[in-house]
Scaffold this motif. Structure first.
Motif, PDB file in Angstrom:
ATOM      1  N   ASP A 188       0.825  -1.213   0.000  1.00  0.00           N
ATOM      2  CA  ASP A 188       0.000   0.000   0.000  1.00  0.00           C
ATOM      3  C   ASP A 188       0.846   1.245   0.000  1.00  0.00           C
ATOM      4  OD1 ASP A 188      -2.388  -1.264   2.404  1.00  0.00           O
ATOM      5  OD2 ASP A 188      -2.022  -1.670   0.295  1.00  0.00           O
TER       6      ASP A 188
ATOM      7  N   ASP B 124     -14.316   1.831   2.716  1.00  0.00           N
ATOM      8  CA  ASP B 124     -14.713   0.935   1.612  1.00  0.00           C
ATOM      9  C   ASP B 124     -16.209   0.678   1.668  1.00  0.00           C
ATOM     10  OD1 ASP B 124     -11.806  -1.286   1.846  1.00  0.00           O
ATOM     11  OD2 ASP B 124     -12.019   0.790   1.219  1.00  0.00           O
TER      12      ASP B 124
ATOM     13  N   GLY C 212     -10.360  -4.037   8.813  1.00  0.00           N
ATOM     14  CA  GLY C 212      -9.611  -4.702   7.740  1.00  0.00           C
ATOM     15  C   GLY C 212      -8.270  -5.151   8.290  1.00  0.00           C
TER      16      GLY C 212
ATOM     17  N   SER D  46      -5.826  -3.712   9.662  1.00  0.00           N
ATOM     18  CA  SER D  46      -5.180  -3.075  10.828  1.00  0.00           C
ATOM     19  C   SER D  46      -5.847  -3.478  12.135  1.00  0.00           C
ATOM     20  CB  SER D  46      -5.211  -1.543  10.689  1.00  0.00           C
ATOM     21  OG  SER D  46      -4.490  -1.182   9.544  1.00  0.00           O
TER      22      SER D  46
ATOM     23  N   LYS E  59      -6.469  -5.121  15.571  1.00  0.00           N
ATOM     24  CA  LYS E  59      -5.604  -5.702  16.609  1.00  0.00           C
ATOM     25  C   LYS E  59      -6.522  -6.184  17.741  1.00  0.00           C
ATOM     26  CE  LYS E  59      -1.546  -4.127  14.830  1.00  0.00           C
ATOM     27  NZ  LYS E  59      -2.102  -4.310  13.453  1.00  0.00           N
TER      28      LYS E  59
HETATM   29  N1  LIG Z   1      -4.269  -0.059   1.436  1.00  0.00           N
HETATM   30  C1  LIG Z   1      -4.929  -0.356   0.351  1.00  0.00           C
HETATM   31  O1  LIG Z   1      -4.459  -0.729  -0.717  1.00  0.00           O
HETATM   32  C2  LIG Z   1      -6.352  -0.221   0.514  1.00  0.00           C
HETATM   33  C3  LIG Z   1      -6.864  -0.316   1.801  1.00  0.00           C
HETATM   34  N2  LIG Z   1      -8.174  -0.228   1.956  1.00  0.00           N
HETATM   35  C4  LIG Z   1      -8.839  -0.639   3.168  1.00  0.00           C
HETATM   36  O2  LIG Z   1      -8.134  -0.175   4.295  1.00  0.00           O
HETATM   37  C5  LIG Z   1      -8.156  -1.233   5.266  1.00  0.00           C
HETATM   38  C6  LIG Z   1      -7.128  -0.949   6.314  1.00  0.00           C
HETATM   39  O3  LIG Z   1      -7.576   0.307   6.831  1.00  0.00           O
HETATM   40  P1  LIG Z   1      -6.980   0.915   8.171  1.00  0.00           P
HETATM   41  O4  LIG Z   1      -5.522   0.707   8.180  1.00  0.00           O
HETATM   42  O5  LIG Z   1      -7.555   2.268   8.315  1.00  0.00           O
HETATM   43  O6  LIG Z   1      -7.554   0.035   9.348  1.00  0.00           O
HETATM   44  P2  LIG Z   1      -8.897  -0.757   9.497  1.00  0.00           P
HETATM   45  O7  LIG Z   1      -9.968  -0.133   8.687  1.00  0.00           O
HETATM   46  O8  LIG Z   1      -8.528  -2.179   9.327  1.00  0.00           O
HETATM   47  O9  LIG Z   1      -9.321  -0.553  11.032  1.00  0.00           O
HETATM   48  C7  LIG Z   1      -8.468  -0.039  11.918  1.00  0.00           C
HETATM   49  C8  LIG Z   1      -9.262   0.998  12.678  1.00  0.00           C
HETATM   50  O10 LIG Z   1      -9.988   0.301  13.681  1.00  0.00           O
HETATM   51  C9  LIG Z   1      -9.447   0.610  14.955  1.00  0.00           C
HETATM   52  N3  LIG Z   1      -9.205  -0.675  15.636  1.00  0.00           N
HETATM   53  C10 LIG Z   1      -8.215  -1.570  15.402  1.00  0.00           C
HETATM   54  N4  LIG Z   1      -8.327  -2.623  16.243  1.00  0.00           N
HETATM   55  C11 LIG Z   1      -9.408  -2.376  17.022  1.00  0.00           C
HETATM   56  C12 LIG Z   1     -10.057  -3.079  18.082  1.00  0.00           C
HETATM   57  N5  LIG Z   1      -9.553  -4.248  18.519  1.00  0.00           N
HETATM   58  N6  LIG Z   1     -11.163  -2.553  18.635  1.00  0.00           N
HETATM   59  C13 LIG Z   1     -11.633  -1.354  18.205  1.00  0.00           C
HETATM   60  N7  LIG Z   1     -11.074  -0.614  17.224  1.00  0.00           N
HETATM   61  C14 LIG Z   1      -9.975  -1.135  16.646  1.00  0.00           C
HETATM   62  C15 LIG Z   1      -8.171   1.382  14.712  1.00  0.00           C
HETATM   63  O11 LIG Z   1      -8.088   2.413  15.648  1.00  0.00           O
HETATM   64  C16 LIG Z   1      -8.372   1.964  13.315  1.00  0.00           C
HETATM   65  O12 LIG Z   1      -9.065   3.182  13.390  1.00  0.00           O
HETATM   66  C17 LIG Z   1      -7.956  -2.448   4.448  1.00  0.00           C
HETATM   67  O13 LIG Z   1      -8.337  -3.625   5.127  1.00  0.00           O
HETATM   68  C18 LIG Z   1      -8.876  -2.159   3.256  1.00  0.00           C
HETATM   69  O14 LIG Z   1     -10.184  -2.568   3.519  1.00  0.00           O
HETATM   70  C19 LIG Z   1      -9.000   0.292   0.894  1.00  0.00           C
HETATM   71  O15 LIG Z   1      -9.602   1.439   1.399  1.00  0.00           O
HETATM   72  C20 LIG Z   1      -8.297   0.784  -0.308  1.00  0.00           C
HETATM   73  C21 LIG Z   1      -7.144  -0.016  -0.668  1.00  0.00           C
END
Ligand SMILES: NC(=O)C1=CN([C@@H]2O[C@H](COP(=O)(O)OP(=O)(O)OC[C@H]3O[C@@H](n4cnc5c(N)ncnc54)[C@H](O)[C@@H]3O)[C@@H](O)[C@H]2O)[C@@H](O)CC1
Ligand SMILES: [K+]
Length: 241
Positions: free
Chosen positions: A15, A68, A136, A138, A140
């Motif tokens: 990414d 998404d 997604g 990230s 934990k």
């Molecule tokens: N990087 C890419 O190529 C792309 C990524 N995309 C999306 O971005 C996702 C990853 O997005 P992010 O890195 O924003 O993270 P996520 O959307 O996976 O979620 C992490 C968020 O949830 C919170 N969180 C994490 N663990 C938690 C828990 N145990 N309890 C409560 N809240 C928690 C974190 O504070 C953070 O705000 C991918 O899975 C995908 O779906 C797509 O938007 C576009 C393409």
């Protein structure tokens, strides 16, 4: 075809490069394509029909996985479905998310917040499926509220209400898969860009597996150790299982 996956670390590096100075994709561009691909998988799995129910509950989490879901809801509305979005924890990281919510209002898509009665949409006699855009790659563990109780209600509803998980089934360890027996089991998983290791833990009799997020050229895929996916024409998704 053996399922090729890459680790969550490598996915994050991929990414970073995609959105880095050389390639220069913006997150908004990738999110738009990712959300469109999830909508296409929903349409392929639950083809729209005049007679059948067409309500779809999209649950959006606080991160980009949630983004998404917001994009997916807009494309579902465009293709004649009746999406309802539950977006309990809104990120204020960038104004982009507020714009995504404005676009949903523009499409007359209800966007419910914390405190609204979202569980009424878990009624499988009215709702076609639930899009799990909560966490997604990230995520934990352990899950923090309000997402713990949301997952509990999804686990209960999933007997009759199919779940379509965006990128990672929420609550699963991204690399290891289901952390314990009370994880959700999605009917559909749409892996974005390339499946993460947890995708190898799905039971292909229970879960249809698609790859979406079509935005990398062949040489870039090979550089990250996987064969490009043989999408057809301009399809944004490809069914793997
Ligand atoms: N990087 C890419 O190529 C792309 C990524 N995309 C999306 O971005 C996702 C990853 O997005 P992010 O890195 O924003 O993270 P996520 O959307 O996976 O979620 C992490 C968020 O949830 C919170 N969180 C994490 N663990 C938690 C828990 N145990 N309890 C409560 N809240 C928690 C974190 O504070 C953070 O705000 C991918 O899975 C995908 O779906 C797509 O938007 C576009 C393409
Ligand atoms: K998810």
């Amino acid at each position: 075809m053996a399922l090729r996956t890459i680790s969550s670390q490598l996915a994050a590096q991929l990414d970073k490069e995609l959105m880095g100075p050389e390639v220069g994709f913006t997150l908004e561009q990738l999110m738009e394509l990712a959300g469109l691909s999830v909508a296409q998988a929903v349409v392929k799995e639950f083809p729209y029909s005049e007679t059948r129910k067409s309500q779809v509950l999209v649950i959006a989490g606080p991160g980009n996985n949630g983004g998404d879901g917001l994009v997916c809801a807009r494309h579902l509305a465009l293709s004649g479905f009746q999406p309802v979005v539950y977006y309990p924890k809104r990120t204020t990281k960038t104004p982009f998310y507020a714009q995504l919510v404005n676009q949903l209002k523009f499409f007359k898509v209800p966007v419910l917040g914390a405190g609204d009665n979202w569980a009424q949409y878990l009624d499988h006699t009215k709702t076609l499926c639930v899009v799990d855009a909560i966490f997604g790659f990230s995520f934990k563990p352990p899950v923090r509220e309000p997402f713990g109780s949301i997952l509990q209600q999804l686990r209960h509803a999933q007997q009759n209400l199919p779940i379509v998980s965006v990128d990672i089934p929420t609550g699963w360890d991204v690399d290891e898969g289901p952390a314990d027996s009370d994880c959700i089991i999605p009917s559909v998983l749409v892996s974005l860009t390339v499946p993460k290791p947890c995708a190898a833990k799905i039971d292909t009799c229970e879960t249809h597996h698609y790859v979406g997020g079509r935005f990398i050229p062949r040489d870039f895929a090979l550089k990250y150790g996987f064969e490009p996916f043989p999408y057809e024409n301009l399809d944004q998704v490809l069914r793997l299982h």
